[in-house]
Design an enzyme around this catalytic site. Structure first.
Site, PDB file in Angstrom:
ATOM      1  N   CYS A 111       0.812  -1.230   0.000  1.00  0.00           N
ATOM      2  CA  CYS A 111       0.000   0.000   0.000  1.00  0.00           C
ATOM      3  C   CYS A 111       0.840   1.273   0.000  1.00  0.00           C
ATOM      4  O   CYS A 111       0.310   2.359  -0.197  1.00  0.00           O
ATOM      5  CB  CYS A 111      -0.938   0.003   1.195  1.00  0.00           C
ATOM      6  SG  CYS A 111      -1.912  -1.484   1.287  1.00  0.00           S
ATOM      7  N   HIS A 251      -3.441   6.986   2.271  1.00  0.00           N
ATOM      8  CA  HIS A 251      -3.892   5.665   1.808  1.00  0.00           C
ATOM      9  C   HIS A 251      -5.235   5.358   2.459  1.00  0.00           C
ATOM     10  O   HIS A 251      -5.408   5.501   3.674  1.00  0.00           O
ATOM     11  CB  HIS A 251      -2.844   4.618   2.172  1.00  0.00           C
ATOM     12  CG  HIS A 251      -3.327   3.219   2.018  1.00  0.00           C
ATOM     13  ND1 HIS A 251      -4.005   2.793   0.894  1.00  0.00           N
ATOM     14  CD2 HIS A 251      -3.268   2.154   2.861  1.00  0.00           C
ATOM     15  CE1 HIS A 251      -4.323   1.516   1.045  1.00  0.00           C
ATOM     16  NE2 HIS A 251      -3.893   1.107   2.226  1.00  0.00           N
ATOM     17  N   ASN A 281     -10.315  -0.592   0.468  1.00  0.00           N
ATOM     18  CA  ASN A 281      -8.861  -0.427   0.417  1.00  0.00           C
ATOM     19  C   ASN A 281      -8.359  -0.979  -0.920  1.00  0.00           C
ATOM     20  O   ASN A 281      -8.374  -2.184  -1.145  1.00  0.00           O
ATOM     21  CB  ASN A 281      -8.251  -1.197   1.600  1.00  0.00           C
ATOM     22  CG  ASN A 281      -6.743  -1.147   1.632  1.00  0.00           C
ATOM     23  OD1 ASN A 281      -6.094  -0.765   0.654  1.00  0.00           O
ATOM     24  ND2 ASN A 281      -6.173  -1.554   2.751  1.00  0.00           N
TER      25      ASN A 281
HETATM   26  N1  ACO Z   1     -17.790  -9.044  10.491  1.00  0.00           N
HETATM   27  C1  ACO Z   1     -18.208  -9.313  11.735  1.00  0.00           C
HETATM   28  N2  ACO Z   1     -17.379  -9.625  12.746  1.00  0.00           N
HETATM   29  C2  ACO Z   1     -16.069  -9.645  12.463  1.00  0.00           C
HETATM   30  C3  ACO Z   1     -15.556  -9.376  11.173  1.00  0.00           C
HETATM   31  C4  ACO Z   1     -16.483  -9.071  10.172  1.00  0.00           C
HETATM   32  N3  ACO Z   1     -16.103  -8.782   8.915  1.00  0.00           N
HETATM   33  N4  ACO Z   1     -14.215  -9.469  11.217  1.00  0.00           N
HETATM   34  C5  ACO Z   1     -13.877  -9.797  12.473  1.00  0.00           C
HETATM   35  N5  ACO Z   1     -14.997  -9.913  13.220  1.00  0.00           N
HETATM   36  C6  ACO Z   1     -15.111 -10.235  14.630  1.00  0.00           C
HETATM   37  C7  ACO Z   1     -13.926 -11.003  15.172  1.00  0.00           C
HETATM   38  O1  ACO Z   1     -14.091 -12.357  14.932  1.00  0.00           O
HETATM   39  C8  ACO Z   1     -14.005 -10.659  16.637  1.00  0.00           C
HETATM   40  O2  ACO Z   1     -14.985 -11.449  17.222  1.00  0.00           O
HETATM   41  P1  ACO Z   1     -14.799 -11.992  18.755  1.00  0.00           P
HETATM   42  O3  ACO Z   1     -14.744 -10.762  19.586  1.00  0.00           O
HETATM   43  O4  ACO Z   1     -16.019 -12.810  18.934  1.00  0.00           O
HETATM   44  O5  ACO Z   1     -13.518 -12.750  18.723  1.00  0.00           O
HETATM   45  C9  ACO Z   1     -14.502  -9.221  16.651  1.00  0.00           C
HETATM   46  O6  ACO Z   1     -15.131  -9.010  15.366  1.00  0.00           O
HETATM   47  C10 ACO Z   1     -13.435  -8.181  16.843  1.00  0.00           C
HETATM   48  O7  ACO Z   1     -12.366  -8.504  15.944  1.00  0.00           O
HETATM   49  P2  ACO Z   1     -11.095  -7.608  15.890  1.00  0.00           P
HETATM   50  O8  ACO Z   1     -10.141  -8.152  14.859  1.00  0.00           O
HETATM   51  O9  ACO Z   1     -10.595  -7.396  17.280  1.00  0.00           O
HETATM   52  O10 ACO Z   1     -11.733  -6.263  15.349  1.00  0.00           O
HETATM   53  P3  ACO Z   1     -11.072  -4.844  15.289  1.00  0.00           P
HETATM   54  O11 ACO Z   1     -11.850  -3.885  16.072  1.00  0.00           O
HETATM   55  O12 ACO Z   1      -9.590  -4.891  15.505  1.00  0.00           O
HETATM   56  O13 ACO Z   1     -11.311  -4.458  13.774  1.00  0.00           O
HETATM   57  C11 ACO Z   1     -10.114  -4.367  11.716  1.00  0.00           C
HETATM   58  C12 ACO Z   1     -10.728  -5.258  12.751  1.00  0.00           C
HETATM   59  C13 ACO Z   1     -11.193  -3.534  11.055  1.00  0.00           C
HETATM   60  C14 ACO Z   1      -9.421  -5.223  10.660  1.00  0.00           C
HETATM   61  C15 ACO Z   1      -9.072  -3.427  12.412  1.00  0.00           C
HETATM   62  O14 ACO Z   1      -8.162  -4.183  13.187  1.00  0.00           O
HETATM   63  C16 ACO Z   1      -8.317  -2.621  11.449  1.00  0.00           C
HETATM   64  O15 ACO Z   1      -8.849  -1.723  10.835  1.00  0.00           O
HETATM   65  N6  ACO Z   1      -7.021  -2.902  11.277  1.00  0.00           N
HETATM   66  C17 ACO Z   1      -6.234  -2.255  10.263  1.00  0.00           C
HETATM   67  C18 ACO Z   1      -6.304  -3.154   9.091  1.00  0.00           C
HETATM   68  C19 ACO Z   1      -6.015  -2.466   7.826  1.00  0.00           C
HETATM   69  O16 ACO Z   1      -6.432  -1.361   7.588  1.00  0.00           O
HETATM   70  N7  ACO Z   1      -5.277  -3.186   6.999  1.00  0.00           N
HETATM   71  C20 ACO Z   1      -4.901  -2.741   5.787  1.00  0.00           C
HETATM   72  C21 ACO Z   1      -3.878  -1.640   5.944  1.00  0.00           C
HETATM   73  S1  ACO Z   1      -2.437  -1.968   5.177  1.00  0.00           S
HETATM   74  C22 ACO Z   1      -2.895  -2.230   3.709  1.00  0.00           C
HETATM   75  O17 ACO Z   1      -3.622  -1.436   3.183  1.00  0.00           O
HETATM   76  C23 ACO Z   1      -2.462  -3.491   3.067  1.00  0.00           C
END
Ligand code: ACO
Length: 324
Positions: A111, A251, A281
């Site tokens: 990215c 980004h 993204n």
């Molecule tokens: N729908 C519903 N529930 C979900 C989903 C979904 N799509 N995905 C995960 N969950 C659940 C998990 O299983 C978890 O459940 P549990 O509590 O029963 O175990 C719960 O939601 C919380 O999961 P987390 O992973 O802790 O959720 P978080 O608040 O961290 O959000 C996210 C996840 C959105 C991916 C966040 O961590 C984030 O934005 N990270 C940055 C990721 C990113 O932007 N990556 C790309 C950047 S770099 C690039 O562009 C390549």
């Protein structure tokens, strides 16, 4: 001498996949995706490819710049989803746009790729050997997703964006400063594996489809720390306050990451335009896709001071300070 952006373009596939569509494929909901990421829908390529979309964006950028393909002497494509290892995507685009004098290559910095590609183009152009360049970000990330993994498949989309860069003698305009980094020690928190260790599954079979794997929380923590640091370094080095910058074009990974960066810099979120609600993204393509939208809508104006920031796999991150 400086290099400046003289044209922008983008290309998005027609096919829209909404959060509601996704909730029929995996156990997720529109509400979860919107509140955690800000994404409402994304485009998914059907017939389009990384190079066909890149060529579409390039043609639009050339049109806006009023430059013919033949005048381009450098094409750099940032992508992690090239159709071929070789010929590279840039060469395929060269052939589509008739840029027969151009040197062509791809860069792979996930990215952050578009930021790195612009930086390389700038360095090469400042030698005086290259005068007009196309810098393109194009991705078909949908081909690298495990569509049963709800934690990743809801985040990404397909698309392409491009800029035409030109050497410029014009006062103060162009790429002013840059700062870009990698941290390979943290590389494994965000991967799309093609290495041999990853290719063999536990039962000894060969995995043919390599997909994006991510520790979302680690990526989140990394981005909200490193992006403001990188921006602040550029501001300090150029004796600017955060308010002096007209727009921060980040980004488009996640609305919460962008809000957190704005907060850490004490800058109004109004200065951080977003389109991730519509496209998700799109990795290396997200910054040029947004640049073109802002340019087409006359939100960006000549003389504006902007900072472009990318972050992602590698891990990698970096920012460019540009006077338009
Ligand atoms: N729908 C519903 N529930 C979900 C989903 C979904 N799509 N995905 C995960 N969950 C659940 C998990 O299983 C978890 O459940 P549990 O509590 O029963 O175990 C719960 O939601 C919380 O999961 P987390 O992973 O802790 O959720 P978080 O608040 O961290 O959000 C996210 C996840 C959105 C991916 C966040 O961590 C984030 O934005 N990270 C940055 C990721 C990113 O932007 N990556 C790309 C950047 S770099 C690039 O562009 C390549």
């Amino acid at each position: 001498m400086k290099t400046r952006i003289v044209g922008t373009g983008n290309y998005l596939p027609d096919n829209v996949l909404t959060n509601d569509d996704l909730s029929k494929m995996v156990d997720t909901s529109d509400e979860w995706i919107r509140t955690r990421t800000g994404i409402c829908q994304r485009r998914i390529a059907k017939e389009d490819t990384t190079y066909s979309m890149g060529a579409g964006a390039a043609k639009e950028a050339l049109k806006q710049a009023e430059i013919a393909g033949e005048e381009i002497d450098l094409i750099i494509v940032a992508t992690s989803s090239a159709e071929y290892a070789f010929p590279n995507t840039a060469s395929l685009i060269q052939s589509e746009i008739g840029a027969k004098h151009a040197l062509c290559f791809d860069v792979s910095v996930a990215c952050t790729g578009f930021i790195v590609a612009m930086s390389i183009a700038d360095s090469m152009m400042c030698t005086g050997n290259y005068r007009k360049a196309l810098v393109i970000g194009s991705e078909v990330l949908s081909s690298q997703l495990d569509w049963s993994d709800r934690s990743v498949c809801v985040l990404f989309g397909d698309g392409a964006g491009a800029v035409v860069m030109e050497n410029s003698e014009s006062d103060g305009c162009g790429l002013i400063d840059q700062e870009i980094h990698s941290d390979g020690n943290k590389g494994m928190v965000l991967t799309c594996g093609k290495n041999t260790a990853d290719r063999i599954t536990a039962d000894g079979t060969l995995r043919t489809n390599q997909t994006i794997q991510m520790n979302g929380q680690e990526v989140f923590k990394f981005a909200v720390k490193k992006v403001p640091e990188s921006i602040q370094t550029l501001l300090d080095r150029n004796h600017l306050s955060a308010e002096d910058v007209d727009y921060y074009i980040l980004h488009q990974a996640n609305k919460r990451i962008i809000e957190s960066v704005a907060k850490r810099l004490h800058v109004s979120i109004e200065k951080f335009p977003m389109n991730l609600d519509r496209y998700g993204n799109t990795s290396a393509a997200s910054i040029p896709i947004l640049l073109h939208e802002l340019s087409r809508e006359h939100i960006l104006k000549p003389g504006n001071l902007v900072i472009l920031s990318g972050f992602g796999g590698g891990l990698s991150w970096g920012s460019l300070l540009i006077r338009l």
